[in-house]
Design an enzyme around this catalytic site. Structure first.
Site, PDB file in Angstrom:
ATOM      1  CE  LYS A 129      -4.319   1.152   2.341  1.00  0.00           C
ATOM      2  NZ  LYS A 129      -4.990   1.043   3.644  1.00  0.00           N
TER       3      LYS A 129
HETATM    4  C1  E4P Z   1      -8.339   1.521   3.756  1.00  0.00           C
HETATM    5  O1  E4P Z   1      -7.534   1.122   2.969  1.00  0.00           O
HETATM    6  C2  E4P Z   1      -8.251   2.843   4.385  1.00  0.00           C
HETATM    7  O2  E4P Z   1      -7.050   2.993   5.041  1.00  0.00           O
HETATM    8  C3  E4P Z   1      -9.414   3.030   5.295  1.00  0.00           C
HETATM    9  O3  E4P Z   1     -10.596   2.593   4.642  1.00  0.00           O
HETATM   10  C4  E4P Z   1      -9.561   4.425   5.849  1.00  0.00           C
HETATM   11  O4  E4P Z   1     -10.778   4.488   6.540  1.00  0.00           O
HETATM   12  P1  E4P Z   1     -11.125   5.647   7.598  1.00  0.00           P
HETATM   13  O5  E4P Z   1     -11.399   6.884   6.844  1.00  0.00           O
HETATM   14  O6  E4P Z   1     -12.343   5.128   8.303  1.00  0.00           O
HETATM   15  O7  E4P Z   1      -9.929   5.772   8.497  1.00  0.00           O
END
Ligand code: E4P
Length: 215
Positions: free
Chosen positions: A87
């Site tokens: 990522k």
């Molecule tokens: C996923 O890859 C993201 O990091 C995540 O969905 C972020 O979500 P949030 O906005 O609830 O922190």
């Protein structure tokens, strides 16, 4: 549509996997911290533990923000398990790293995407997945779901194989809206997945069937 779970909590990952609808997991540094996972060795072990629970892609996020650091960290993460997807943040060196990983056959998830332009750039760089954060866009009184529609149109216009991984999902209606628009994946909290189960008419109907079965 693939369902990923957006957590580093092993019990929740197992619960979703046991439901038989889980295709993968996304994590981020905040989700790891929430579980109290600290220190490089513990973090790496935790990723491997997740890979042993779910047979699907597991996103592990780099902390480095310079090209060399992102590449070193990403290659190390990718070597942990065949299911790991690296990522990478939507920054200039991140885009360069996406191209590097793509050319090396390492799968990627470009994170922190908030605009169609960012999504186009990540797809051009060959990202396997791109994560638009729809909940965080809604949080600032804008329209997160519109970004999913824009991305679907742009990717289909040019035949990009990059998958739209709808992220920052807050509730079941986000999942339904993303499914209507053709997002390839939704990464969700367990609660949003379980909320898909709910309908009052199901509860009323079941109660009546069970009562009638006793007659
Ligand atoms: C996923 O890859 C993201 O990091 C995540 O969905 C972020 O979500 P949030 O906005 O609830 O922190």
């Amino acid at each position: 549509m693939k369902f990923f779970i957006d957590t580093a909590n092993l019990a929740q990952i197992k619960e979703a996997a046991d439901l038989g609808v889980l295709d993968g997991v996304t994590t981020n540094p905040s989700l790891m911290a929430k579980e109290g996972i600290k220190g490089k060795d513990n973090i790496l072990k935790h990723y491997v533990d997740i890979c042993h629970i779910v047979d699907g892609d597991v996103s592990a996020e780099v902390i480095a923000t310079d090209f060399k650091g992102i590449v070193e960290e990403g290659e190390m993460l990718a070597s942990l398990h065949e299911n790991i997807v690296v990522k990478v943040p939507m920054i200039k060196d991140g885009v360069k790293a996406l191209r590097y990983f793509t050319d090396k056959g390492i799968r990627t998830n470009c994170t922190l995407v908030f605009s169609p332009g960012q999504a186009l750039l990540a797809a051009k760089a060959g990202a396997t997945y791109v994560s638009p954060f729809i909940g965080r866009i809604d949080d600032v009184s804008s329209d997160g779901i519109q970004l999913i529609a824009d991305m679907r149109l742009i990717y289909d216009n040019y035949g990009f194989e990059t998958q739209i991984l709808a992220a920052s999902i807050r509730h079941a209606m986000h999942i339904i809206d993303c499914a209507r628009l053709g997002a390839d994946v939704a990464t969700c909290p367990l609660s949003a997945i379980l909320d898909l189960l709910k309908h009052p008419l199901t509860d009323i109907g079941l109660e009546k069937f069970l009562a009638d079965a006793k007659k």
